[in-house]
Design a protein around this motif. Structure first.
Motif, PDB file in Angstrom:
ATOM      1  N   THR A  68       0.618  -1.331  -0.277  1.00 29.96           N
ATOM      2  CA  THR A  68       0.269   0.156  -0.149  1.00 29.96           C
ATOM      3  C   THR A  68       0.901   0.924  -0.237  1.00 29.96           C
ATOM      4  O   THR A  68       2.082   1.301   0.535  1.00 29.96           O
ATOM      5  CB  THR A  68      -0.644   0.146   1.307  1.00 29.96           C
ATOM      6  N   GLN A  69       0.561   1.870  -0.732  1.00 36.94           N
ATOM      7  CA  GLN A  69       0.697   3.503  -0.535  1.00 36.94           C
ATOM      8  C   GLN A  69       0.487   4.718  -0.127  1.00 36.94           C
ATOM      9  O   GLN A  69      -0.507   4.474  -0.006  1.00 36.94           O
ATOM     10  CB  GLN A  69       1.368   3.977  -2.072  1.00 36.94           C
ATOM     11  N   TYR A  70       1.156   5.420   0.668  1.00 34.67           N
ATOM     12  CA  TYR A  70       0.394   6.552   1.119  1.00 34.67           C
ATOM     13  C   TYR A  70       0.963   7.588   0.529  1.00 34.67           C
ATOM     14  O   TYR A  70       2.679   7.697   0.848  1.00 34.67           O
ATOM     15  CB  TYR A  70       0.736   6.218   2.882  1.00 34.67           C
ATOM     16  N   ARG A  71       0.474   8.819   1.164  1.00 34.92           N
ATOM     17  CA  ARG A  71       0.586  10.116   1.434  1.00 34.92           C
ATOM     18  C   ARG A  71      -0.121  10.812   2.224  1.00 34.92           C
ATOM     19  O   ARG A  71      -0.998  10.554   3.421  1.00 34.92           O
ATOM     20  CB  ARG A  71      -0.074  10.431  -0.087  1.00 34.92           C
ATOM     21  N   ILE A  72       1.182  11.048   3.558  1.00 30.43           N
ATOM     22  CA  ILE A  72       0.646  11.721   4.726  1.00 30.43           C
ATOM     23  C   ILE A  72       0.902  13.154   4.130  1.00 30.43           C
ATOM     24  O   ILE A  72       2.350  13.603   3.883  1.00 30.43           O
ATOM     25  CB  ILE A  72       2.235  11.134   5.462  1.00 30.43           C
ATOM     26  N   THR A  73       0.602  14.328   5.545  1.00 26.46           N
ATOM     27  CA  THR A  73       0.449  15.450   5.124  1.00 26.46           C
ATOM     28  C   THR A  73       0.470  15.989   6.650  1.00 26.46           C
ATOM     29  O   THR A  73      -0.582  15.613   7.283  1.00 26.46           O
ATOM     30  CB  THR A  73      -0.754  15.929   4.431  1.00 26.46           C
ATOM     31  N   GLY A 126      -7.491   6.264  -0.589  1.00 27.16           N
ATOM     32  CA  GLY A 126      -6.816   6.275  -1.761  1.00 27.16           C
ATOM     33  C   GLY A 126      -4.955   6.214  -0.772  1.00 27.16           C
ATOM     34  O   GLY A 126      -4.227   6.741  -1.151  1.00 27.16           O
ATOM     35  N   GLY A 127      -5.150   5.777   0.637  1.00 29.62           N
ATOM     36  CA  GLY A 127      -3.900   6.526   1.341  1.00 29.62           C
ATOM     37  C   GLY A 127      -3.493   7.349   1.618  1.00 29.62           C
ATOM     38  O   GLY A 127      -2.296   7.837   1.985  1.00 29.62           O
ATOM     39  N   ALA A 158      -4.057   1.464  10.248  1.00 23.38           N
ATOM     40  CA  ALA A 158      -4.950  -0.338  10.167  1.00 23.38           C
ATOM     41  C   ALA A 158      -5.872   0.029   9.794  1.00 23.38           C
ATOM     42  O   ALA A 158      -7.028  -1.021   9.243  1.00 23.38           O
ATOM     43  CB  ALA A 158      -4.924  -1.299  11.707  1.00 23.38           C
ATOM     44  N   HIS A 159      -7.070   1.004   9.635  1.00 21.66           N
ATOM     45  CA  HIS A 159      -8.445   0.765   9.035  1.00 21.66           C
ATOM     46  C   HIS A 159      -7.880   0.808   7.184  1.00 21.66           C
ATOM     47  O   HIS A 159      -8.823   0.528   6.881  1.00 21.66           O
ATOM     48  CB  HIS A 159      -8.288   2.952   8.725  1.00 21.66           C
ATOM     49  N   VAL A 160      -6.511   1.786   7.168  1.00 23.59           N
ATOM     50  CA  VAL A 160      -6.476   1.089   5.361  1.00 23.59           C
ATOM     51  C   VAL A 160      -6.508  -0.485   5.592  1.00 23.59           C
ATOM     52  O   VAL A 160      -7.025  -1.364   4.676  1.00 23.59           O
ATOM     53  CB  VAL A 160      -5.380   1.734   4.930  1.00 23.59           C
ATOM     54  N   THR A 161      -5.847  -1.276   6.296  1.00 24.75           N
ATOM     55  CA  THR A 161      -5.329  -2.569   5.427  1.00 24.75           C
ATOM     56  C   THR A 161      -6.732  -3.585   6.486  1.00 24.75           C
ATOM     57  O   THR A 161      -6.670  -4.397   5.084  1.00 24.75           O
ATOM     58  CB  THR A 161      -4.158  -2.981   6.748  1.00 24.75           C
ATOM     59  N   ALA A 162      -7.249  -3.059   6.925  1.00 25.43           N
ATOM     60  CA  ALA A 162      -8.256  -3.638   7.243  1.00 25.43           C
ATOM     61  C   ALA A 162     -10.234  -3.235   7.024  1.00 25.43           C
ATOM     62  O   ALA A 162     -10.781  -4.320   6.352  1.00 25.43           O
ATOM     63  CB  ALA A 162      -8.787  -3.643   8.620  1.00 25.43           C
ATOM     64  N   ASN A 163      -9.585  -2.704   5.639  1.00 24.13           N
ATOM     65  CA  ASN A 163     -10.831  -2.265   4.645  1.00 24.13           C
ATOM     66  C   ASN A 163     -11.618  -2.006   5.169  1.00 24.13           C
ATOM     67  O   ASN A 163     -13.261  -2.077   5.220  1.00 24.13           O
ATOM     68  CB  ASN A 163     -11.283  -3.328   3.794  1.00 24.13           C
TER      69      ASN A 163
END
Length: 480
Positions: free
Chosen positions: A85-90, A104-105, A132-137
């Motif tokens: 998974t690709q993440y964009r952190i702001t 969309g990460g 974890a919210h991302v990977t747990a869909n």
């Protein structure tokens, strides 16, 4: 309060925000069964990203905080449930203590949260939770439940005859959705703790930071006396429950003392970080609001805690009185009375409108009653700008009137010297001397009410009033 806008007054509801509370929907770039079709998640994130950034005061650009996050992300991703998974952190330029994700990460962390954390492991705990919210869909699962709740409400409202039954059905659906959301938060906590430990960080950091967030929330709400939603309706489980579960998750990994905390490096990275309000939005100093660019100031009465936002300054005394301060464009209104009667106030009592003078400035005051609420309104004019105070209560009394009048009469223009001296608050890392106590070090704080300095110091440093420091121990203080 950075913008002067025309905003019609409404019921004043002060909402507290906590981590994940705004956007709890998170999915990754790699599609899984039952998720959005490929590309849609990234499109949603890309579309919403500018709005999120604008809502939270823009991007906070700071080499130290960017470095702190960069050190953590790679380690967490490599041991996460989905390393691809690709993440964009702001980093968002907001004093709110918050972190959340978009499809969309897209991950977001506020500078307020970074200032509250005490070491790298605590920052890692926050990011691991959001990943974890991302990977747990959780995004699609939450969306489906939200759609179901909305459908139930529409159907019951359309076909139901017994209003009590309609209300009961809708309430039960809302409670079910709240319980579902809470279960997602707990699941993300569990996954986050495991990811944290796998990356080599202290797995107890999650529980530690949850405790700090809880203490900070109580500090902001006058010790927890403000009115809020019951725990079962909150979008998050109550903090004690989450802390207990996070500790149990960490104990399954090992005893306290394992894993890296990396405190000194983290304190180096956040030394000098902006604390509290952005200069463009004015400053909260204790019970006072001061705006350098606009050259204005006022003070709320004892018992009120002002909260700044891009559109307004809000405050509540925890006893049923709320206040809003904002600005309006008076272009086209030669007289203030004409503006007061121009229709922006619902339920205006005609004979309550009268002129007055506040510290040499023309002003107009009035009263209104609508929707079960009583309002006291004051507008002070400087040039073509009207500065508006709106007090609201369902049970107005002498204190309500007194608080309104005291606040209105405190409004004044800053002198050039005061404007020049007004500087933003920042986090400063201080080295203790042998025998220093929390109480002694808290005296070095500025921009905070004297009687609240020790409480904030203890929250920022996870200390107690009786804590004694050794020479060279490092602590966070807030200074201007």
């Amino acid at each position: 309060m950075s913008k002067i806008r025309r905003i019609a007054p409404a019921l004043l509801i002060l909402l507290g925000l906590s981590a994940c509370q705004i956007f709890g929907l998170s999915i990754g770039d790699k599609p899984k069964p039952g998720t959005l079709r490929p590309g849609v998640a990234a499109d949603i994130g890309a579309r919403e990203h500018p709005r999120v950034v604008a809502t939270y005061g823009g991007v906070y650009e700071d080499a130290g905080t960017e470095r702190a996050i960069a050190k953590v992300v790679g380690k967490l991703v490599s041991v996460s449930d989905d390393p691809e998974t690709q993440y964009r952190i702001t980093i968002l330029n907001s004093p709110a203590v918050n972190a959340f994700a978009l499809p969309g990460g897209y991950l977001y962390v506020t500078r307020g949260l970074l200032a509250l954390a005490n070491d790298t492991s605590e920052l890692a705990a926050v990011l691991a939770h959001e990943m974890a919210h991302v990977t747990a869909n959780h995004a699609m699962k939450r969306k489906r439940r939200a759609d179901e709740a909305e459908l139930v409400g529409q159907v019951m409202t359309s076909v139901g005859r017994d209003q009590a039954s309609i209300d009961a059905a809708i309430k039960e659906t809302q409670l079910d959705f709240a319980r579902f959301s809470q279960s997602q938060e707990l699941q993300a906590d569990d996954i986050g703790v495991r990811t944290l430990a796998a990356a080599g960080y202290d797995p107890y950091a999650a529980a530690r930071f949850l405790q700090t967030m809880g203490a900070f929330a109580r500090y902001q709400s006058l010790g927890g006396n403000g009115g809020g939603a019951p725990d079962f309706l909150a979008s998050h489980p109550n903090t004690p429950a989450r802390v207990k579960r996070a500790i149990l998750s960490a104990r399954q990994i090992g005893a306290p003392g394992i894993g890296v905390r990396d405190r000194d490096a983290y304190l180096d990275d956040i030394d000098g970080i902006l604390y509290g309000d952005d200069p463009l939005e004015g400053y909260i100093r204790g019970r006072s609001f001061l705006h350098k660019a606009l050259g204005i100031a006022f003070e709320v009465p004892d018992g009120f805690i002002p909260e700044n936002s891009p559109d307004a300054v809000l405050a509540s005394n925890g006893s049923g009185t709320a206040m809003r301060f904002d600005g309006a464009d008076l272009t086209g209104f030669q007289k203030l009375e004409g503006y007061m009667r121009s229709g922006w106030i619902n339920g205006l009592i005609d004979n309550s409108v009268r002129p007055t003078t506040i510290n040499g400035l023309p002003a107009m005051i009035g009263s209104a009653v609508t929707g079960g609420w009583s309002f006291r309104i004051g507008v002070i004019r400087i040039g073509q700008t009207g500065y508006r105070f709106i007090f609201a209560s369902r049970t107005p009394n002498n204190n309500f009137t007194r608080d309104f009048e005291r606040t209105l009469s405190s409004f004044r223009q800053l002198t050039p010297t005061e404007q020049a001296r007004l500087q933003p608050l920042r986090v400063k890392i201080l080295e203790a001397r042998e025998g220093d106590t929390a109480k002694r070090l808290a005296v070095n704080m500025s921009g905070v009410e004297v009687k609240r300095r020790l409480a904030l110091f203890n929250i920022l440093n996870q200390s107690k009033s009786s804590t004694r420091y050794e020479a060279g121990d490092r602590v966070k203080i807030v200074v201007d």
